[in-house]
Structure formats: C-alpha cells, structure tokens
Design an enzyme around this catalytic site. Structure first.
Site, PDB file in Angstrom:
ATOM      1  N   PRO A  10     -14.395   9.734  10.755  1.00  0.00           N
ATOM      2  CA  PRO A  10     -15.050   9.015  11.848  1.00  0.00           C
ATOM      3  C   PRO A  10     -14.302   7.776  12.322  1.00  0.00           C
ATOM      4  O   PRO A  10     -13.764   7.016  11.518  1.00  0.00           O
ATOM      5  CB  PRO A  10     -16.407   8.621  11.254  1.00  0.00           C
ATOM      6  CG  PRO A  10     -16.263   8.763   9.788  1.00  0.00           C
ATOM      7  CD  PRO A  10     -15.251   9.845   9.571  1.00  0.00           C
ATOM      8  N   GLU A  98      -5.660  10.842  -0.797  1.00  0.00           N
ATOM      9  CA  GLU A  98      -6.515   9.994   0.040  1.00  0.00           C
ATOM     10  C   GLU A  98      -5.656   8.924   0.709  1.00  0.00           C
ATOM     11  O   GLU A  98      -4.829   8.292   0.048  1.00  0.00           O
ATOM     12  CB  GLU A  98      -7.550   9.333  -0.878  1.00  0.00           C
ATOM     13  CG  GLU A  98      -8.422   8.296  -0.236  1.00  0.00           C
ATOM     14  CD  GLU A  98      -9.368   7.644  -1.250  1.00  0.00           C
ATOM     15  OE1 GLU A  98      -9.350   8.019  -2.452  1.00  0.00           O
ATOM     16  OE2 GLU A  98     -10.123   6.745  -0.848  1.00  0.00           O
TER      17      GLU A  98
HETATM   18  C1  DQA Z   1     -10.199   3.296   6.711  1.00  0.00           C
HETATM   19  C2  DQA Z   1     -10.934   2.248   5.869  1.00  0.00           C
HETATM   20  C3  DQA Z   1     -12.439   2.474   5.897  1.00  0.00           C
HETATM   21  O1  DQA Z   1     -13.105   1.501   5.130  1.00  0.00           O
HETATM   22  C4  DQA Z   1     -12.943   2.392   7.331  1.00  0.00           C
HETATM   23  O2  DQA Z   1     -14.320   2.662   7.371  1.00  0.00           O
HETATM   24  C5  DQA Z   1     -12.190   3.288   8.248  1.00  0.00           C
HETATM   25  C6  DQA Z   1     -10.738   3.342   8.126  1.00  0.00           C
HETATM   26  C7  DQA Z   1      -8.675   2.979   6.808  1.00  0.00           C
HETATM   27  O3  DQA Z   1      -7.945   3.879   7.212  1.00  0.00           O
HETATM   28  O4  DQA Z   1      -8.256   1.869   6.509  1.00  0.00           O
HETATM   29  O5  DQA Z   1     -12.753   3.897   9.147  1.00  0.00           O
HETATM   30  O6  DQA Z   1     -10.351   4.557   6.103  1.00  0.00           O
END
Ligand code: DQA
Length: 146
Positions: A10, A98
């Site tokens: 998202p 991740e």
């Molecule tokens: C994210 C970090 C998450 O906390 C945040 O909600 C995102 C982007 C990042 O790529 O730094 O939507 O995944």
C-alpha cells in the site's frame, strides 16, 4: 532462468510524490525499471506487482508458488500489522527478502515490529531504492544463482 517476484504494498504506487524526504524522489516505475535492469545484468528475470490491498498481495504470494523462485516484498504498513501476509509467505515456502526504503528501526515505535521478518531470509532497510537491488543480490546468492 531464475525468476523473482517483486511485490510492493500500500501507498508505494505514490512513490516520487509521497513524503520524498522519507522515501526519495524516484517513482515506483523508476524503481521497478532499475530492478529489471539489475536482474537482467545478473541473468535473472523479475516481475513487479503493486497493490494497495492485503488480500490481493496474499493472492499474488500464493500464485508465486511454482511460478517464481523467490519473492522480494515491501509490504508497506502491512509489515507492521499483517499476520496474514506473514502466513502467506510461510505457506508457499519460497525464499523471500523484506525491503523497506526507510530505516523502519529509526522511525516511530510502531514501525519497529515487522511480522514479515519472521517469514523471510532477511530484511534490507534504510538504503532507499538501492535496497531492492541488494535484495535481488541476496536472493540470487541464497538460491545459488548468481
Ligand atoms: C515502508 C515503511 C513502512 O513503515 C511504511 O508504512 C511504508 C513504506 C518503507 O519502504 O520504508 O509504506 O515499507
């Protein structure tokens, strides 16, 4: 040829205009193109997909089984909330990495917990879009395909 699926969750469709001081000024299309070129150089194939919907991301993970050798996932805020996404990664038994553009551990407390981390080989965060390329390298090394 090794096939990797790059999944973005998202709000990542808004990259480029979304809090550029946190997430950088590149658009998602630019980041995906970089991934494509990097993977091609390494003799691998990547497909990129983005959704703002948890169930759609889960469906994509399920469909990856048998079609891809590994998954790179930036689940956005679902990282911090979604046991379902974590279970999906466990369920397909594909190696996954991740990615986060920002350093989630240096940000608000609620971003420090990642359910996704329990189901993946490792996490790359804080390096902006370079993190996706690092994840490609790591996944290919893990698969013995570099
Ligand atoms: C994210 C970090 C998450 O906390 C945040 O909600 C995102 C982007 C990042 O790529 O730094 O939507 O995944």
């Amino acid at each position: 040829m090794t096939k990797l699926l790059i999944l973005n969750g998202p709000n990542l469709n808004l990259l480029g205009t979304r809090q550029p001081e946190v997430y950088g000024s590149e658009t998602l299309a630019m980041v995906e193109e970089k991934c494509l070129q990097h993977a091609t150089k390494l003799g691998a194939n990547v497909s990129c997909f983005q959704s703002n919907h948890e169930g759609v991301l889960i469906d994509q993970i399920h469909a990856a089984k048998g079609a891809y050798d590994g998954i790179i996932l930036n689940a956005g805020a679902y990282t911090h909330t979604s046991i379902s996404l974590m279970d999906a990664i466990f369920s397909v038994e594909l190696p996954a990495v991740e990615v986060h553009l920002s350093n989630i551990h240096a940000r608000e407390e609620f971003r420090h917990r990642s359910y996704i981390s329990r189901a993946v080989i490792g996490q790359v965060c804080g390096f902006g879009s370079l993190g996706y390329l690092m994840a490609i390298d790591a996944l290919l090394a893990h698969l013995g395909a570099e």
